[in-house]
Design a protein around this motif. Sequence first.
Motif, PDB file in Angstrom:
ATOM      1  N   ALA A 141      71.313 -20.550  23.287  1.00  0.00           N
ATOM      2  CA  ALA A 141      70.537 -19.464  22.685  1.00  0.00           C
ATOM      3  C   ALA A 141      71.394 -18.248  22.369  1.00  0.00           C
ATOM      4  N   GLU A 142      72.674 -18.293  22.773  1.00  0.00           N
ATOM      5  CA  GLU A 142      73.629 -17.209  22.525  1.00  0.00           C
ATOM      6  C   GLU A 142      73.135 -15.883  23.091  1.00  0.00           C
ATOM      7  N   LEU A 143      72.642 -15.954  24.318  1.00  0.00           N
ATOM      8  CA  LEU A 143      72.222 -14.745  25.037  1.00  0.00           C
ATOM      9  C   LEU A 143      73.247 -14.464  26.130  1.00  0.00           C
ATOM     10  N   THR A 144      73.697 -13.220  26.202  1.00  0.00           N
ATOM     11  CA  THR A 144      74.626 -12.827  27.250  1.00  0.00           C
ATOM     12  C   THR A 144      73.843 -12.620  28.526  1.00  0.00           C
ATOM     13  N   ALA A 145      74.128 -13.437  29.533  1.00  0.00           N
ATOM     14  CA  ALA A 145      73.299 -13.415  30.734  1.00  0.00           C
ATOM     15  C   ALA A 145      73.609 -12.239  31.664  1.00  0.00           C
ATOM     16  N   ILE A 146      74.867 -12.068  31.991  1.00  0.00           N
ATOM     17  CA  ILE A 146      75.217 -11.102  33.031  1.00  0.00           C
ATOM     18  C   ILE A 146      76.355 -10.208  32.564  1.00  0.00           C
ATOM     19  N   HIS A 147      76.218  -8.917  32.866  1.00  0.00           N
ATOM     20  CA  HIS A 147      77.314  -7.965  32.671  1.00  0.00           C
ATOM     21  C   HIS A 147      77.681  -7.427  34.051  1.00  0.00           C
ATOM     22  N   GLU A 148      78.954  -7.444  34.374  1.00  0.00           N
ATOM     23  CA  GLU A 148      79.406  -6.975  35.675  1.00  0.00           C
ATOM     24  C   GLU A 148      80.263  -5.715  35.516  1.00  0.00           C
ATOM     25  N   SER A 149      80.064  -4.776  36.421  1.00  0.00           N
ATOM     26  CA  SER A 149      80.932  -3.597  36.473  1.00  0.00           C
ATOM     27  C   SER A 149      81.251  -3.307  37.943  1.00  0.00           C
ATOM     28  N   HIS A 150      82.482  -2.879  38.198  1.00  0.00           N
ATOM     29  CA  HIS A 150      82.920  -2.646  39.570  1.00  0.00           C
ATOM     30  C   HIS A 150      83.572  -1.276  39.705  1.00  0.00           C
ATOM     31  N   LYS A 151      83.464  -0.719  40.899  1.00  0.00           N
ATOM     32  CA  LYS A 151      84.216   0.477  41.258  1.00  0.00           C
ATOM     33  C   LYS A 151      85.195   0.093  42.354  1.00  0.00           C
ATOM     34  N   VAL A 152      86.455   0.479  42.159  1.00  0.00           N
ATOM     35  CA  VAL A 152      87.509   0.092  43.099  1.00  0.00           C
ATOM     36  C   VAL A 152      88.126   1.338  43.711  1.00  0.00           C
ATOM     37  N   ASP A 153      88.288   1.318  45.026  1.00  0.00           N
ATOM     38  CA  ASP A 153      88.938   2.429  45.720  1.00  0.00           C
ATOM     39  C   ASP A 153      90.407   2.450  45.320  1.00  0.00           C
ATOM     40  N   PRO A 154      90.912   3.545  44.751  1.00  0.00           N
ATOM     41  CA  PRO A 154      92.295   3.581  44.247  1.00  0.00           C
ATOM     42  C   PRO A 154      93.342   3.434  45.351  1.00  0.00           C
ATOM     43  N   GLU A 155      92.978   3.764  46.578  1.00  0.00           N
ATOM     44  CA  GLU A 155      93.962   3.683  47.653  1.00  0.00           C
ATOM     45  C   GLU A 155      94.006   2.293  48.285  1.00  0.00           C
ATOM     46  N   SER A 156      92.819   1.713  48.531  1.00  0.00           N
ATOM     47  CA  SER A 156      92.783   0.421  49.218  1.00  0.00           C
ATOM     48  C   SER A 156      92.652  -0.763  48.263  1.00  0.00           C
ATOM     49  N   ASN A 157      92.321  -0.470  46.975  1.00  0.00           N
ATOM     50  CA  ASN A 157      92.064  -1.521  45.980  1.00  0.00           C
ATOM     51  C   ASN A 157      90.886  -2.421  46.358  1.00  0.00           C
ATOM     52  N   LEU A 158      90.006  -1.929  47.216  1.00  0.00           N
ATOM     53  CA  LEU A 158      88.819  -2.681  47.598  1.00  0.00           C
ATOM     54  C   LEU A 158      87.644  -2.285  46.703  1.00  0.00           C
ATOM     55  N   VAL A 159      86.805  -3.249  46.384  1.00  0.00           N
ATOM     56  CA  VAL A 159      85.612  -2.981  45.587  1.00  0.00           C
ATOM     57  C   VAL A 159      84.605  -2.241  46.451  1.00  0.00           C
ATOM     58  N   THR A 160      84.213  -1.068  46.018  1.00  0.00           N
ATOM     59  CA  THR A 160      83.252  -0.262  46.776  1.00  0.00           C
ATOM     60  C   THR A 160      81.853  -0.318  46.187  1.00  0.00           C
ATOM     61  N   GLU A 161      81.745  -0.758  44.939  1.00  0.00           N
ATOM     62  CA  GLU A 161      80.436  -0.848  44.315  1.00  0.00           C
ATOM     63  C   GLU A 161      80.488  -1.890  43.188  1.00  0.00           C
ATOM     64  N   ALA A 162      79.456  -2.696  43.091  1.00  0.00           N
ATOM     65  CA  ALA A 162      79.374  -3.708  42.022  1.00  0.00           C
ATOM     66  C   ALA A 162      77.982  -3.671  41.422  1.00  0.00           C
ATOM     67  N   THR A 163      77.912  -3.718  40.096  1.00  0.00           N
ATOM     68  CA  THR A 163      76.638  -3.700  39.394  1.00  0.00           C
ATOM     69  C   THR A 163      76.547  -4.918  38.485  1.00  0.00           C
ATOM     70  N   PHE A 164      75.419  -5.616  38.557  1.00  0.00           N
ATOM     71  CA  PHE A 164      75.170  -6.790  37.721  1.00  0.00           C
ATOM     72  C   PHE A 164      73.941  -6.514  36.878  1.00  0.00           C
ATOM     73  N   THR A 165      74.093  -6.627  35.583  1.00  0.00           N
ATOM     74  CA  THR A 165      72.993  -6.339  34.659  1.00  0.00           C
ATOM     75  C   THR A 165      72.686  -7.555  33.807  1.00  0.00           C
ATOM     76  N   LEU A 166      71.408  -7.911  33.747  1.00  0.00           N
ATOM     77  CA  LEU A 166      70.980  -9.006  32.884  1.00  0.00           C
ATOM     78  C   LEU A 166      70.818  -8.464  31.476  1.00  0.00           C
ATOM     79  N   ARG A 167      71.669  -8.910  30.566  1.00  0.00           N
ATOM     80  CA  ARG A 167      71.620  -8.444  29.190  1.00  0.00           C
ATOM     81  C   ARG A 167      70.959  -9.513  28.320  1.00  0.00           C
TER      82      ARG A 167
END
Length: 450
Positions: A141-167
């Motif tokens: 159906a050519e529908l984009t299912a998921i969009h992901e965005s992340h926030k990364v701590d610049p010092e530890s390089n660990l992901v501190t926040e992740a957002t998943f959006t159904l598009r």
Amino acid sequence: MESQVPDPSSKVLDGNIGFFWPQEAQGTADLSDALLIRGYIHQTADSLVEVRALDEHRSVRGMFGMGARARAVALFGAAEETGLLVPEVLGTGVNAQFGGSKASILRYRARALITGVEVRAAKSSRVQSASLTFQEGLSFAELTAIHESHKVDPESNLVTEATFTLRANSSPLNGGTHGSFNVNLAPDWATSGTSTKRTLSSGLTIGLSVARPRPFSDFRPLLLGLQDLLNLAYDRFVPADGGRAVVHGCQDHGHSYLWMEEVMVQPPHIARASTAKESVPLFTLADLGGPEGFRRWLSLRDRFPDVTVVVASGYRVGGGRQPSRLLEVAAAIEYYVNANRKAGATWAKKVSAPSHAEALARHVGKPFESLVGDHSVWAKTFLTTYNGVKHDPAFQRDPEVLQLLSWSGQVLLLGALLDRSARTKAPSRKILSDRRLEGGGERLRAILKT
């Protein structure tokens, strides 16, 4: 649509005891006056639904062992896990015991099961709506299912926040009407797991609904036809990952699940395709002209059932062995061209081409010619081989030639049918330009010397 409630069908099919009420007709369900039997529901080794029940109501039987009250078109049930409906009974058997220490057993077999049914609210075993969900359908159906965005701590390089959006547009896509059925498509998504380990899955739901409830046997062939279209798009069997159904009189709370053996269980004799082959469909919903293409495909199946089954049945029952497969494809081409000739189609007239195969090849046009090299040479070879196999026991049958001719004939039929569903040449252009067909085309052109 979101699906949060776990499907109880698997637990039921693993084995459940319960009470069952056989329905002798598709009319009004009155369980207070219906025959009640005690039994066990499970899935057999060949993936069918089976109910085995004690035959405690051994009324006078006919000479062939089954009394009228033992026959059933459907079964309501109250099992350990859920209320349920077996909407279409394939057959009923009995193991009658007269005296001795063994119990008489009734057996009911079916290919479908609806769980999560409010049994006491049901007015009949008819169905108001039914749908199937395919996880791979979103790419079709050519529908984009998921969009992901992340926030990364610049010092530890660990992901501190992740957002998943159904598009994906959450509203149903109107596929029009097929007889009394409304055809709809919609993106589907579901979450499962714990708060620390969450799983998100998405897919495409294809559904049918009616204003007046109808027997499930009316829904079943249409649901198979809708799956056929996805099978053709991915060039393999595409199993449904879930289903929903609403029984007559029950409220649509999103808790009634449909399980269908024919669309959810991989046929044992059908080989799995490679991951690379699975990833991209040969054609998309847009190539078919949008959701209306599904409705037009169903109409084509009704009008040319013997043709569409030749194109689509291989994903369910496997391709026929040569030379029977070539005979089958050639007969389907002849039938389709003759039907269009009688309907007055200009391209199908005898003056358009010397044979049915060439008439259809010219109708599909340049995309098919690029595959085979020359319409006329291909059609002449196709017809000569077909007639030789059919009428001459001494005809030299080259297995590779037979396979390539039947394959190219099937591709030609598929392009013609999909073009008609789309009302454009977009599907045949898309399919016949696909690189996955190049190898077969090169081998065929070498044989035809085109």
